[in-house]
Design an enzyme around this catalytic site. Sequence first.
Site, PDB file in Angstrom:
ATOM      1  N   HIS A 109       0.762  -0.957   0.094  1.00  0.00           N
ATOM      2  CA  HIS A 109      -0.148   0.164  -0.046  1.00  0.00           C
ATOM      3  C   HIS A 109       0.920   1.272   0.031  1.00  0.00           C
ATOM      4  CE1 HIS A 109      -3.697   2.504   0.524  1.00  0.00           C
ATOM      5  NE2 HIS A 109      -3.039   2.976   1.554  1.00  0.00           N
ATOM      6  N   GLN A 173      11.081   3.031  -4.147  1.00  0.00           N
ATOM      7  CA  GLN A 173      11.227   2.164  -2.873  1.00  0.00           C
ATOM      8  C   GLN A 173      10.274   0.897  -2.799  1.00  0.00           C
ATOM      9  OE1 GLN A 173      13.601   3.057  -0.769  1.00  0.00           O
ATOM     10  NE2 GLN A 173      14.037   4.543  -2.651  1.00  0.00           N
TER      11      GLN A 173
HETATM   12  C1  GAR Z   1       1.584   0.820  -6.325  1.00  0.00           C
HETATM   13  O1  GAR Z   1       1.936   2.159  -6.196  1.00  0.00           O
HETATM   14  C2  GAR Z   1       0.927   0.288  -5.261  1.00  0.00           C
HETATM   15  O2  GAR Z   1       1.506   0.498  -4.044  1.00  0.00           O
HETATM   16  C3  GAR Z   1      -0.535   0.918  -5.366  1.00  0.00           C
HETATM   17  O3  GAR Z   1      -0.882   0.674  -6.954  1.00  0.00           O
HETATM   18  C4  GAR Z   1       0.451   0.844  -7.346  1.00  0.00           C
HETATM   19  C5  GAR Z   1       0.467  -0.130  -8.607  1.00  0.00           C
HETATM   20  O4  GAR Z   1       1.646   0.069  -9.523  1.00  0.00           O
HETATM   21  N1  GAR Z   1      -1.359  -0.075  -4.712  1.00  0.00           N
HETATM   22  C6  GAR Z   1      -2.733   0.451  -3.945  1.00  0.00           C
HETATM   23  O5  GAR Z   1      -2.865   1.568  -4.175  1.00  0.00           O
HETATM   24  C7  GAR Z   1      -3.197  -0.611  -3.171  1.00  0.00           C
HETATM   25  N2  GAR Z   1      -4.393  -0.056  -2.473  1.00  0.00           N
HETATM   26  P1  GAR Z   1       2.186  -1.164 -10.399  1.00  0.00           P
HETATM   27  O6  GAR Z   1       0.926  -1.716 -11.096  1.00  0.00           O
HETATM   28  O7  GAR Z   1       3.155  -0.844 -11.346  1.00  0.00           O
HETATM   29  O8  GAR Z   1       2.764  -2.080  -9.396  1.00  0.00           O
END
Ligand code: GAR
Length: 216
Positions: A109, A173
Site C-alpha cells: 500500500h 522504494q
Molecule cells: C503501487 O504504487 C501500489 O502501491 C498501489 O498501486 C500501484 C501499482 O503499481 N497499490 C494500491 O494503491 C493498493 N491499494 P504497479 O501496477 O506498477 O505495481
Amino acid sequence: MKRIVILLSGRGSNMQAIVERCAAEGWPAQVVAVVSNRPGAGGLAYAAERGIDTAVVDHRAFAEREAFDAELARTIDRWSPDLVVLAGFMRVLGAAFTRHYEGRLLNIHPSLLPAFTGLHTHRRAIEAGCKWAGATVHFVTAELDHGPIVAQAAVPVRADDDEHSLAERVLVQEHRLYPLAVRWFVEGQLLIEQGRVRHLGGAPQWMIGFGGDEPV
Ligand code: GAR
C-alpha cells in the site's frame, strides 16, 4: 519451491520487480501465475512474455462481490499457491477471501500505514503537510489496508512535490521493498506474533529512500 500467484489491475511494475528479483537472486520460489481483474492490464503482457501463466477474472461480469471473490479464489487455487501477492490489485476483497488466504496473502500500500488507507494516498499526505511518505507491505486481513506490517519504506516529502512526483519517488522504494518482503516470506523468515511481524534473522524491516540529492 514456493509457488507465488500475483494479482494486479494495471501496469504491474511491482510484479515485474518481484519476478526479476526472484530469478536473479535464485529464491526458493517461482511466480507461477499472474491474475488480473482487468483484461487490458499491462502486467499481463509482461507475464505472458516471460512464459508465466496468466488469467483474467473480470469483476464487471459479477453482480456481487462474493461471487467475484469466489471465482477469483477458484482461479488462483488452480496453481495451488503458497503465497498470493497483491501488486496494485485495486479491488476490495471480502472476509471469506481473506480468511481463505490467511497468513499467505501480502499487499503493498502506498502510504506509511496506518496513515492514509484507501485511495489518493500521496495527495492526502501532501495536503496533511506530512514530511514523510512511503509504502507498507502487510499481510492482508478482512479490514481494508490493515493487517500485520511486514516492512515499510519511507521517503521525504519535498516542498515542491505534487502527488505525481511523490508517487514516483515512493514507487522506486516499492520496487526494493516488496521483493525483499516476498523473499523473506518464501524463505520462511517471517513470524506473526500478536499481530506483529518479526523477521527471524533480525533484518531491519524498514528502509529509507531519499531518491535524490536534496538535503534532509
Ligand atoms: C503501487 O504504487 C501500489 O502501491 C498501489 O498501486 C500501484 C501499482 O503499481 N497499490 C494500491 O494503491 C493498493 N491499494 P504497479 O501496477 O506498477 O505495481
